[in-house]
Design a protein around this motif. Structure first.
Motif, PDB file in Angstrom:
ATOM      1  N   LEU A  54      40.435  32.985  35.965  1.00  0.00           N
ATOM      2  CA  LEU A  54      40.863  34.239  36.606  1.00  0.00           C
ATOM      3  C   LEU A  54      39.788  34.633  37.604  1.00  0.00           C
ATOM      4  O   LEU A  54      38.669  34.991  37.224  1.00  0.00           O
ATOM      5  CB  LEU A  54      41.051  35.326  35.537  1.00  0.00           C
ATOM      6  CG  LEU A  54      41.661  36.654  35.996  1.00  0.00           C
ATOM      7  CD1 LEU A  54      43.064  36.444  36.561  1.00  0.00           C
ATOM      8  CD2 LEU A  54      41.710  37.642  34.824  1.00  0.00           C
ATOM      9  N   VAL A  57      40.672  40.213  40.511  1.00  0.00           N
ATOM     10  CA  VAL A  57      41.616  41.187  39.979  1.00  0.00           C
ATOM     11  C   VAL A  57      41.411  42.500  40.717  1.00  0.00           C
ATOM     12  O   VAL A  57      40.270  42.942  40.927  1.00  0.00           O
ATOM     13  CB  VAL A  57      41.415  41.416  38.462  1.00  0.00           C
ATOM     14  CG1 VAL A  57      42.380  42.493  37.962  1.00  0.00           C
ATOM     15  CG2 VAL A  57      41.632  40.127  37.691  1.00  0.00           C
ATOM     16  N   PHE A  70      46.243  39.814  40.793  1.00  0.00           N
ATOM     17  CA  PHE A  70      45.207  38.897  40.325  1.00  0.00           C
ATOM     18  C   PHE A  70      45.454  37.501  40.877  1.00  0.00           C
ATOM     19  O   PHE A  70      46.558  37.152  41.299  1.00  0.00           O
ATOM     20  CB  PHE A  70      45.119  38.883  38.799  1.00  0.00           C
ATOM     21  CG  PHE A  70      46.394  38.493  38.086  1.00  0.00           C
ATOM     22  CD1 PHE A  70      46.653  37.177  37.751  1.00  0.00           C
ATOM     23  CD2 PHE A  70      47.326  39.470  37.740  1.00  0.00           C
ATOM     24  CE1 PHE A  70      47.824  36.824  37.078  1.00  0.00           C
ATOM     25  CE2 PHE A  70      48.493  39.129  37.065  1.00  0.00           C
ATOM     26  CZ  PHE A  70      48.742  37.797  36.744  1.00  0.00           C
ATOM     27  N   LEU A  72      45.078  33.586  39.881  1.00  0.00           N
ATOM     28  CA  LEU A  72      44.914  32.588  38.827  1.00  0.00           C
ATOM     29  C   LEU A  72      44.679  31.240  39.499  1.00  0.00           C
ATOM     30  O   LEU A  72      45.494  30.791  40.303  1.00  0.00           O
ATOM     31  CB  LEU A  72      46.158  32.521  37.945  1.00  0.00           C
ATOM     32  CG  LEU A  72      46.049  31.585  36.733  1.00  0.00           C
ATOM     33  CD1 LEU A  72      45.156  32.193  35.664  1.00  0.00           C
ATOM     34  CD2 LEU A  72      47.438  31.289  36.166  1.00  0.00           C
ATOM     35  N   VAL A 136      45.117  38.322  30.928  1.00  0.00           N
ATOM     36  CA  VAL A 136      46.114  37.488  31.600  1.00  0.00           C
ATOM     37  C   VAL A 136      46.349  36.282  30.695  1.00  0.00           C
ATOM     38  O   VAL A 136      45.425  35.496  30.439  1.00  0.00           O
ATOM     39  CB  VAL A 136      45.640  37.051  32.991  1.00  0.00           C
ATOM     40  CG1 VAL A 136      46.597  36.019  33.581  1.00  0.00           C
ATOM     41  CG2 VAL A 136      45.530  38.264  33.918  1.00  0.00           C
ATOM     42  N   VAL A 156      40.604  40.427  31.572  1.00  0.00           N
ATOM     43  CA  VAL A 156      40.564  41.036  32.904  1.00  0.00           C
ATOM     44  C   VAL A 156      39.176  41.592  33.195  1.00  0.00           C
ATOM     45  O   VAL A 156      38.641  41.490  34.306  1.00  0.00           O
ATOM     46  CB  VAL A 156      41.637  42.139  33.015  1.00  0.00           C
ATOM     47  CG1 VAL A 156      41.446  42.957  34.295  1.00  0.00           C
ATOM     48  CG2 VAL A 156      43.027  41.521  32.985  1.00  0.00           C
ATOM     49  N   ALA A 159      36.754  39.039  34.615  1.00  0.00           N
ATOM     50  CA  ALA A 159      37.183  38.283  35.797  1.00  0.00           C
ATOM     51  C   ALA A 159      36.022  38.121  36.760  1.00  0.00           C
ATOM     52  O   ALA A 159      35.055  38.889  36.760  1.00  0.00           O
ATOM     53  CB  ALA A 159      38.346  38.991  36.480  1.00  0.00           C
TER      54      ALA A 159
END
Length: 744
Positions: A54, A57, A70, A72, A136, A156, A159
Motif C-alpha cells: 500500500l 493513501v 489509495f 495498491l 485494505v 492504512v 501506508a
C-alpha cells in the motif's frame, strides 16, 4: 547395558520430537509468509516472489461520509506474467465493516515478471472512522469468480504516504453523466466562504477547488446542482462560475465560484454545501461543512494561498493604519504575499474590500502599491490598499477581504435546469470490488452536457481578516523606531520611489514659535547622497508630522530647479511645517509616496522624532552659531550701531563672520537665504536685509557690516534686537526659521 539402551531410546525420541517441531514451525512460517510480511515495508504475499504493498493513501472528509483514495502496488519479482483480474481489494474496519473499493484509473491487468504495476482505488467509508481503524484487504477470486478468499490486509495507518483533507468530496463523473463510460474521478474541496453586504442584501460566496484524480483531461459536469443548506431548514440553489474555463487537465486545479443572495445576514454556524443530482438534495453525492470556512484570520496570521494549485504560497494582512485621505478619515491596509515555493510566480492582481456587517456596508479600496511582476522563491511582495471611511465607522468592527481578480470566468447556466436521468450508482459489497481491470489504458471523454454563458469578470476570495484591534492611529508611536539625525532612512521595500543607491537622511529638524504670527514654524532638512556611479533622478517625496493627538501637518517642499544628482555628490532640500504653538514633544515623521495612480500619499517610512527649538539662546552672548546645513555660520564678535541722517535712521550690524560649507553637498541658487531683521522693544520690525550664502553677492567670511537703511522711526530706538532667520521658498510661500537673537 540396559541403562545405555534406555539412554539411546530417549535420545532418539528427543531427535524425533525436535524434527516434528521444526517441521511444524516451517509449515507455520510458510503459511505466514503467504499472507503478510513486515520486513521493511508492509506487504501481502501471494508467494515468495509476488506481493502487494500500500503506497499512498489520502482521505477526504465530508460532512456525512469520507472518501479514501489509495494506491495498491502489485510487485511481480518472478519470471511469469501475473493476471491481476484474479485479485481485488476492499476496505475493512477494526469493527468488522467492509466497504466497496472501485478502480479510479485504467491500468494494465497483465503484470510481466520483474515489474510492478500500481492500481488506484476509491472507497466511500463512514465519517467516524480514522486511519488507525482501517485496513485494505486483498482477496483472490476463484476460477469462475463465484467466490473469493481473503489473502491478507494492509494497515492504512502504516501506508507509505498518508494524507487527510477536510471539506473534500470525490465524485465519479459516470455517476453524473451517462456518457462517461470509464471511471473518471474529480475531487471537490471547499476552500473559502464569505458573506458580503451588497445593495442592502447579503451575497454568500463559496470558493470550491476542483481537481481530477486521474491522468485524463475532464470537463466539469453541468449535471451537478450546488445546494446550500442554511441549518435552519432552508435549501438554496447556488449559481456557479467556473474560473478559467470548464476543461481541466490532469494535474491541474481550477476553481468554481458559488454564489447566492439573501435578504438578511445569514447564520453560518451550521451551513453545508450539498452536491446533488437534483434541486432538492434527495440524490446527494455528498455534503461539505462550510462553517469552518467563514473563520477570520488575525492580523499577521499567514493563510495558504490556494488559487490555481499554488503550493507554498501564503498571504497575510500585515498592518492596518489610519490614513487621512482627501482630508477625511481613511484606512491604509498592507497585505503581504510570501513565495515560499521552489519556483518563481507571477504576482496576481488583488482587490480589497472593507466590510462592516453592523452597517451592512462594503467599501472598495484602491490598490496604491503592488509588487514587482514576478516573485522569486523566498521573496515577498506587498500590496497596499487605501479607502476613505464613512463617518461613524467603527474600525474595530471591520473585516478586510482580499480577492484575486480574474477575467476568464465561465458562467454556468444560472437557472440550473440541466438534468441527468442516466445516473449509475454502485452498491457497496462486503466481498469487495467486482470491477475488473482492463488490459489497456483508455482516455476519458467526460462531457459537460450543458450550456455555458459568455465569459464574465469575477474575483476569488483569498483572505478574510478581522480588524478587531482597530486601525493603528496616526499618533501611535509605540512601534515606530526613534530617529537619530544623520542616520540613513530605511524605506518600505514595496516602494520604488527612492533608488537603493540614494542615501536619504535627516540632518536638521528645528522649529520656533513666532509670537507675532501666532504659529510655530518647523523646518526639516533632508540630505540626499548619490553613492552610485550613475546620475540619479532626485525623488519628489512628501513628508508630514503627526503629533501625539493624531493631528497631521503636511510639509511644504522647498522650491528647487535641480532635477538630477551626479555620482558621489549630495544635495539638500527642506520641508516646512506650520504647527500650533502647543504642538510639542515627539512627533511621527512620515515620508510618503504619491506616485501611485490614485495619488494617495502612502507612507514609505515612519520615524519618531523630536523638534529642537532654536533662537532661544542668550541674546546677549558674544558668540553666535547659525546652522543652515550645509553651511555653518559663526559670529565670534558683533556690535549694533545706529545713526540719524536726513530724517531717517540707519542701523548697522558689524560682525566677524566665519562661514564653512560641506564640500560634498551641491548648493544652487534656490538654496535658502540668511535674513537679518531689526526690531524695537515693542517687537515692531524696523527693517530687514537678505543675504545669500551662494552665488553673486554672497556673504563671505571676515569682518562684515550689514546695514539696515531708511528705517522710518520718530526717535532712535534703544535697545534694539536683531534676529537672524533662515528663509526658505516653498510651493506654498516663504517659510522663516529663527536661528539666533542678538540684543545689545
Amino acid at each position: 547395558m540396559i541403562i545405555n539402551r534406555l539412554r539411546e531410546a530417549a535420545s532418539s525420541r528427543i531427535v524425533r520430537i525436535t524434527a516434528i517441531l521444526f517441521t511444524a514451525l516451517c509449515i507455520a512460517f510458510s503459511a505466514w509468509t503467504s499472507g503478510i510480511s513486515f520486513a521493511g515495508k508492509e506487504g501481502v504475499f501471494i508467494n515468495s516472489s509476488v506481493y502487494f504493498t500500500l503506497e499512498n493513501v489520502s482521505i477526504s472528509k465530508g460532512s456525512s461520509n469520507q472518501t479514501m483514495q489509495f494506491q495498491l502496488q502489485l510487485n511481480n519479482d518472478g519470471d511469469s506474467i501475473l493476471d491481476y483480474n484474479y485479485y481485488g481489494v476492499k476496505v475493512t474496519s477494526a469493527s468488522g465493516g467492509s466497504y466497496y473499493a472501485q478502480l479510479s484509473k485504467q491500468a494494465n491487468a497483465q503484470v510481466p515478471g520483474h515489474t510492478a504495476v500500481s492500481y488506484y482505488y476509491v472507497s466511500t467509508i463512514p465519517a467516524g472512522l480514522d486511519a488507525s481503524q482501517l485496513q485494505v484487504t486483498v482477496f483472490e477470486r476463484n476460477g469462475n469468480g463465484s467466490s473469493v478468499r481473503d489473502i491478507g490486509s494492509l494497515s492504512v495507518a502504516n501506508a507509505q504516504s498518508i494524507g487527510q483533507t477536510n471539506n473534500q468530496l470525490l465524485v465519479n463523473l459516470s455517476d453524473v453523466d451517462t456518457a462517461v463510460t470509464t471511471n473518471s474521478f474529480v475531487s471537490y474541496q471547499a476552500v473559502k466562504a464569505v458573506t458580503l453586504p451588497q445593495d442592502g442584501k447579503w451575497t454568500l460566496l463559496v470558493d470550491a477547488m476542483v481537481t481530477p484524480t486521474g491522468t485524463e483531461t475532464i470537463t466539469l459536469p453541468s449535471g451537478i446542482k450546488y445546494l446550500l443548506h442554511d441549518g435552519q431548514g432552508r435549501t438554496l440553489t447556488l449559481s456557479s462560475n467556473a474560473v478559467q474555463g470548464t476543461s481541466i487537465n490532469a494535474g491541474q486545479s481550477k476553481h468554481i465560484l458559488l454564489t447566492t443572495t439573501m435578504d438578511t445576514l445569514p447564520s453560518t454556524d451550521a451551513m453545508t454545501l450539498d452536491l446533488s443530482l437534483d434541486s432538492t438534495g434527495i440524490t446527494s453525492l455528498g455534503k461539505l461543512s462550510l462553517a469552518p470556512l467563514f473563520q477570520l484570520a488575525k492580523m499577521g496570521e499567514r493563510v495558504p494561498y490556494v488559487l490555481n494549485g499554488r503550493e507554498g504560497i501564503t498571504i497575510e494582512l500585515q498592518k492596518a493604519d489610519a490614513q487621512e485621505i482627501n482630508n477625511k478619515n481613511g484606512a491604509l491596509l498592507t497585505a503581504v504575499l510570501h513565495n515560499d515555493s521552489k519556483s518563481t510566480i507571477k504576482a496576481p492582481t488583488l482587490q480589497g474590500v472593507l466590510i462592516s456587517k453592523e452597517a451592512t456596508l462594503s467599501v472598495n479600496t484602491s490598490a496604491v502599491v503592488v509588487p514587482e511582476t514576478y516573485l522569486a522563491p523566498g521573496e515577498s511582495g506587498s500590496y497596499r490598499f487605501a479607502a476613505q471611511l464613512p463617518e461613524g465607522t467603527a474600525a474595530e468592527k471591520l473585516q478586510f477581504l482580499v480577492s484575486e481578480a480574474v477575467t476568464d470566468v465561465s458562467a454556468s447556466n444560472k437557472t440550473n435546469t440541466n438534468t441527468n436521468t442516466g445516473t449509475n450508482t454502485n452498491t457497496p459489497a462486503s466481498t469487495g470490488s467486482n470491477t475488473t481491470a482492463n488490459s489497456t489504458t483508455t482516455g476519458s471523454n467526460a462531457s459537460s452536457g450543458g450550456t455555458q454563458n459568455s465569459t464574465e469578470a469575477g474575483s476569488i476570495p483569498i483572505l478574510a481578516a478581522s480588524l478587531s484591534e482597530g486601525l493603528s492611529a496616526g499618533s501611535n508611536m509605540n512601534n515606530i523606531p526613534q530617529y537619530e539625525l544623520g542616520q540613513s532612512i530605511v524605506f518600505d521595500s514595496s516602494s520604488e520611489l527612492i533608488d537603493p543607491n540614494l542615501k536619504v537622511s535627516l540632518v536638521e529638524l528645528n522649529g520656533h514659535t513666532d509670537s507675532e504670527n501666532g504659529y510655530q514654524t518647523v523646518v526639516a532638512k533632508f540630505k540626499l547622497m548619490n553613492n552610485s556611479n550613475e546620475t540619479l533622478t532626485i525623488p519628489n517625496f512628501g513628508t508630514s508630522l503627526t503629533d501625539s493627538s493624531g493631528t497631521t501637518y503636511p510639509g511644504a517642499r522647498q522650491t528647487t530647479t535641480l532635477q538630477e544628482l551626479i555620482p558621489n555628490t549630495a544635495y539638500v532640500y527642506s520641508y516646512s511645517y506650520m504647527l500650533p504653538p502647543a504642538a510639542t514633544g515627539q512627533f511621527k515623521l512620515s515620508i510618503t509616496d504619491a506616485s501611485n495612480t490614485s495619488s494617495i500619499k502612502v507612507p514609505i517610512a515612519n520615524y519618531k522624532v523630536s523638534v529642537a527649538q532654536t533662537g532661544e539662546e542668550d541674546p546677549q552672548a558674544v558668540a553666535k552659531k547659525l546652522s543652515l546645513y550645509p553651511f555653518d555660520v559663526t559670529l565670534d564678535y558683533w556690535a549694533i550701531n545706529a545713526q540719524y541722517s536726513s530724517g531717517s535712521y540707519t542701523y548697522t550690524l558689524k560682525g566677524n563672520f566665519d562661514i564653512k560649507k560641506s564640500e560634498q553637498v551641491i548648493v544652487d541658487d534656490s538654496f535658502s537665504t540668511l535674513e537679518f531683521e531689526v526690531v524695537d522693544a515693542t517687537n515692531r520690525i524696523l527693517g530687514s536685509t537678505t543675504n545669500k550664502l551662494q552665488g553673486t553677492g554672497k556673504l563671505i567670511s571676515g569682518l562684515q557690516t550689514i546695514t539696515f537703511a531708511n528705517v522710518k522711526s520718530e526717535q532712535l530706538e534703544y535697545p534694539v534686537t536683531i534676529r537672524a532667520y533662515e528663509v526658505i521658498t516653498t510651493s506654498t510661500g516663504t517659510a522663516k526659521r529663527l536661528l539666533a537673537t542678538l540684543t545689545q
